[in-house]
Scaffold this motif. Structure first.
Motif, PDB file in Angstrom:
ATOM      1  N   GLN A 106     -15.443  -4.293  -1.371  1.00 15.31           N
ATOM      2  CA  GLN A 106     -15.080  -5.548  -2.024  1.00 15.31           C
ATOM      3  C   GLN A 106     -14.703  -5.330  -3.484  1.00 15.31           C
ATOM      4  O   GLN A 106     -14.093  -6.192  -4.097  1.00 15.31           O
ATOM      5  N   LEU A 107     -15.041  -4.165  -4.040  1.00 16.23           N
ATOM      6  CA  LEU A 107     -14.702  -3.844  -5.429  1.00 16.23           C
ATOM      7  C   LEU A 107     -13.249  -3.398  -5.591  1.00 16.23           C
ATOM      8  O   LEU A 107     -12.755  -3.273  -6.696  1.00 16.23           O
ATOM      9  N   ILE A 108     -12.589  -3.140  -4.473  1.00 16.48           N
ATOM     10  CA  ILE A 108     -11.192  -2.701  -4.511  1.00 16.48           C
ATOM     11  C   ILE A 108     -10.298  -3.924  -4.497  1.00 16.48           C
ATOM     12  O   ILE A 108     -10.382  -4.761  -3.602  1.00 16.48           O
ATOM     13  N   SER A 109      -9.416  -4.016  -5.485  1.00 14.26           N
ATOM     14  CA  SER A 109      -8.577  -5.208  -5.631  1.00 14.26           C
ATOM     15  C   SER A 109      -7.445  -5.238  -4.598  1.00 14.26           C
ATOM     16  O   SER A 109      -7.025  -4.194  -4.075  1.00 14.26           O
ATOM     17  N   ASP A 110      -6.957  -6.433  -4.343  1.00 12.90           N
ATOM     18  CA  ASP A 110      -5.805  -6.592  -3.462  1.00 12.90           C
ATOM     19  C   ASP A 110      -4.574  -5.908  -4.046  1.00 12.90           C
ATOM     20  O   ASP A 110      -3.738  -5.391  -3.310  1.00 12.90           O
ATOM     21  N   GLU A 111      -4.467  -5.891  -5.376  1.00 13.63           N
ATOM     22  CA  GLU A 111      -3.336  -5.231  -6.037  1.00 13.63           C
ATOM     23  C   GLU A 111      -3.351  -3.733  -5.755  1.00 13.63           C
ATOM     24  O   GLU A 111      -2.306  -3.115  -5.577  1.00 13.63           O
ATOM     25  N   PHE A 112      -4.558  -3.148  -5.708  1.00  8.40           N
ATOM     26  CA  PHE A 112      -4.669  -1.719  -5.415  1.00  8.40           C
ATOM     27  C   PHE A 112      -4.187  -1.439  -3.992  1.00  8.40           C
ATOM     28  O   PHE A 112      -3.416  -0.511  -3.761  1.00  8.40           O
ATOM     29  N   TYR A 113      -4.647  -2.249  -3.030  1.00  5.76           N
ATOM     30  CA  TYR A 113      -4.181  -2.083  -1.648  1.00  5.76           C
ATOM     31  C   TYR A 113      -2.663  -2.262  -1.553  1.00  5.76           C
ATOM     32  O   TYR A 113      -1.973  -1.531  -0.840  1.00  5.76           O
ATOM     33  N   ALA A 114      -2.130  -3.241  -2.292  1.00  6.35           N
ATOM     34  CA  ALA A 114      -0.679  -3.469  -2.285  1.00  6.35           C
ATOM     35  C   ALA A 114       0.051  -2.267  -2.887  1.00  6.35           C
ATOM     36  O   ALA A 114       1.112  -1.869  -2.393  1.00  6.35           O
ATOM     37  N   GLY A 115      -0.513  -1.683  -3.938  1.00 11.14           N
ATOM     38  CA  GLY A 115       0.083  -0.487  -4.543  1.00 11.14           C
ATOM     39  C   GLY A 115       0.104   0.678  -3.565  1.00 11.14           C
ATOM     40  O   GLY A 115       1.093   1.416  -3.487  1.00 11.14           O
ATOM     41  N   CYS A 116      -0.960   0.846  -2.793  1.00 10.66           N
ATOM     42  CA  CYS A 116      -1.002   1.899  -1.765  1.00 10.66           C
ATOM     43  C   CYS A 116       0.079   1.675  -0.718  1.00 10.66           C
ATOM     44  O   CYS A 116       0.776   2.611  -0.309  1.00 10.66           O
ATOM     45  N   THR A 117       0.230   0.430  -0.303  1.00  7.56           N
ATOM     46  CA  THR A 117       1.248   0.087   0.690  1.00  7.56           C
ATOM     47  C   THR A 117       2.653   0.348   0.154  1.00  7.56           C
ATOM     48  O   THR A 117       3.515   0.877   0.873  1.00  7.56           O
ATOM     49  N   MET A 118       2.881   0.006  -1.115  1.00 11.21           N
ATOM     50  CA  MET A 118       4.195   0.245  -1.725  1.00 11.21           C
ATOM     51  C   MET A 118       4.515   1.734  -1.798  1.00 11.21           C
ATOM     52  O   MET A 118       5.639   2.150  -1.496  1.00 11.21           O
ATOM     53  N   LEU A 119       3.540   2.547  -2.180  1.00 12.67           N
ATOM     54  CA  LEU A 119       3.770   3.986  -2.270  1.00 12.67           C
ATOM     55  C   LEU A 119       4.031   4.594  -0.896  1.00 12.67           C
ATOM     56  O   LEU A 119       4.886   5.461  -0.750  1.00 12.67           O
ATOM     57  N   LYS A 120       3.300   4.128   0.092  1.00 13.14           N
ATOM     58  CA  LYS A 120       3.529   4.626   1.457  1.00 13.14           C
ATOM     59  C   LYS A 120       4.937   4.251   1.930  1.00 13.14           C
ATOM     60  O   LYS A 120       5.608   5.040   2.589  1.00 13.14           O
ATOM     61  N   ALA A 121       5.405   3.072   1.540  1.00 16.14           N
ATOM     62  CA  ALA A 121       6.768   2.641   1.902  1.00 16.14           C
ATOM     63  C   ALA A 121       7.827   3.420   1.116  1.00 16.14           C
ATOM     64  O   ALA A 121       8.920   3.657   1.632  1.00 16.14           O
ATOM     65  N   ASP A 122       7.501   3.838  -0.108  1.00 21.17           N
ATOM     66  CA  ASP A 122       8.444   4.618  -0.914  1.00 21.17           C
ATOM     67  C   ASP A 122       8.630   6.034  -0.379  1.00 21.17           C
ATOM     68  O   ASP A 122       9.663   6.657  -0.618  1.00 21.17           O
ATOM     69  N   TYR A 123       7.623   6.572   0.290  1.00 21.50           N
ATOM     70  CA  TYR A 123       7.676   7.931   0.834  1.00 21.50           C
ATOM     71  C   TYR A 123       7.322   7.910   2.323  1.00 21.50           C
ATOM     72  O   TYR A 123       6.366   8.549   2.750  1.00 21.50           O
ATOM     73  N   PRO A 124       8.108   7.203   3.141  1.00 20.40           N
ATOM     74  CA  PRO A 124       7.720   7.018   4.550  1.00 20.40           C
ATOM     75  C   PRO A 124       7.728   8.301   5.370  1.00 20.40           C
ATOM     76  O   PRO A 124       6.959   8.430   6.324  1.00 20.40           O
ATOM     77  N   ASP A 125       8.597   9.249   5.033  1.00 17.88           N
ATOM     78  CA  ASP A 125       8.669  10.490   5.800  1.00 17.88           C
ATOM     79  C   ASP A 125       7.637  11.510   5.354  1.00 17.88           C
ATOM     80  O   ASP A 125       7.447  12.520   6.022  1.00 17.88           O
ATOM     81  N   GLN A 126       6.997  11.249   4.217  1.00 20.74           N
ATOM     82  CA  GLN A 126       6.096  12.240   3.649  1.00 20.74           C
ATOM     83  C   GLN A 126       4.626  11.810   3.679  1.00 20.74           C
ATOM     84  O   GLN A 126       3.762  12.591   4.038  1.00 20.74           O
ATOM     85  N   ILE A 127       4.351  10.581   3.306  1.00 26.02           N
ATOM     86  CA  ILE A 127       2.962  10.122   3.234  1.00 26.02           C
ATOM     87  C   ILE A 127       2.557   9.487   4.557  1.00 26.02           C
ATOM     88  O   ILE A 127       3.122   8.475   4.968  1.00 26.02           O
ATOM     89  N   ILE A 128       1.577  10.095   5.204  1.00 25.31           N
ATOM     90  CA  ILE A 128       1.071   9.567   6.464  1.00 25.31           C
ATOM     91  C   ILE A 128       0.075   8.447   6.191  1.00 25.31           C
ATOM     92  O   ILE A 128       0.125   7.396   6.813  1.00 25.31           O
ATOM     93  N   SER A 129      -0.840   8.688   5.239  1.00 26.63           N
ATOM     94  CA  SER A 129      -1.829   7.661   4.935  1.00 26.63           C
ATOM     95  C   SER A 129      -2.300   7.773   3.495  1.00 26.63           C
ATOM     96  O   SER A 129      -2.325   8.857   2.924  1.00 26.63           O
ATOM     97  N   ILE A 130      -2.650   6.620   2.942  1.00 30.09           N
ATOM     98  CA  ILE A 130      -3.316   6.519   1.646  1.00 30.09           C
ATOM     99  C   ILE A 130      -4.505   5.607   1.883  1.00 30.09           C
ATOM    100  O   ILE A 130      -4.337   4.429   2.171  1.00 30.09           O
TER     101      ILE A 130
END
Length: 163
Positions: A60-84
């Motif tokens: 619960q200490l992890i912000s929604d913005e942090f999760y959104a940032g992880c999702t954005m980075l995964k979308a920026d590198y779809p062929d390289q990043i499997i999971s964050i």
């Protein structure tokens, strides 16, 4: 192509995600599983220790913005990043930390240069000494970001339509 399992110490601030594009550039032909880990000492309370396997309070200490940032980075590198994924390490001994790294099949630890770790709880601690004593491969990267990661909050209004 081998998948690299990477641990990054994190306080779950958006700035701690700035190291991920640097990692993607450093290992361009490899797939990456990235775990952003916050370090917590074990509590002295017996009830906390009994309920340790059912922990969700820290997430619960992890912000929604942090999760959104992880999702954005995964979308920026779809062929390289499997999971964050965000994670928590509970303990303060080298032996327990090595077991954690082996369980995660960690290939390397990536440390952001000059990052000040913020304490999320009174049990949080700076993992630098623990990581150095583990004798795992550690790389320190300067997270120079051309464009800092920002997540915009948007509010949407839902309208009820009668048919």
């Amino acid at each position: 192509m081998k998948t690299l399992n990477i641990i990054i110490p994190s306080d779950f601030a958006l700035s701690s995600l700035n190291i991920i594009p640097v990692l993607a550039e450093r290992y361009p032909k490899q797939k990456l599983n990235i775990s952003l880990v916050h370090f917590l000492q074990l509590s002295d309370s017996i009830s906390d220790l009994l309920l340790l396997s059912r922990r969700s309070r820290e997430y619960q200490l992890i912000s929604d913005e942090f999760y959104a940032g992880c999702t954005m980075l995964k979308a920026d590198y779809p062929d390289q990043i499997i999971s964050i994924t965000p994670d928590f390490f509970y303990g303060n001994t080298v032996a327990v930390f090595k077991n954690y790294l082996e369980a995660k099949e960690t290939d390397l630890i990536a440390m952001p240069e000059n990052h000040n770790y913020q304490r999320l709880t009174p049990n949080s601690f700076d993992p630098t000494i623990l990581m150095e004593r583990s004798r795992y491969k550690i790389i320190t990267l300067k997270a120079e970001v051309k464009q800092p990661l920002t997540v915009l909050k948007t509010q949407t209004e839902h309208e009820l339509l009668e048919v």
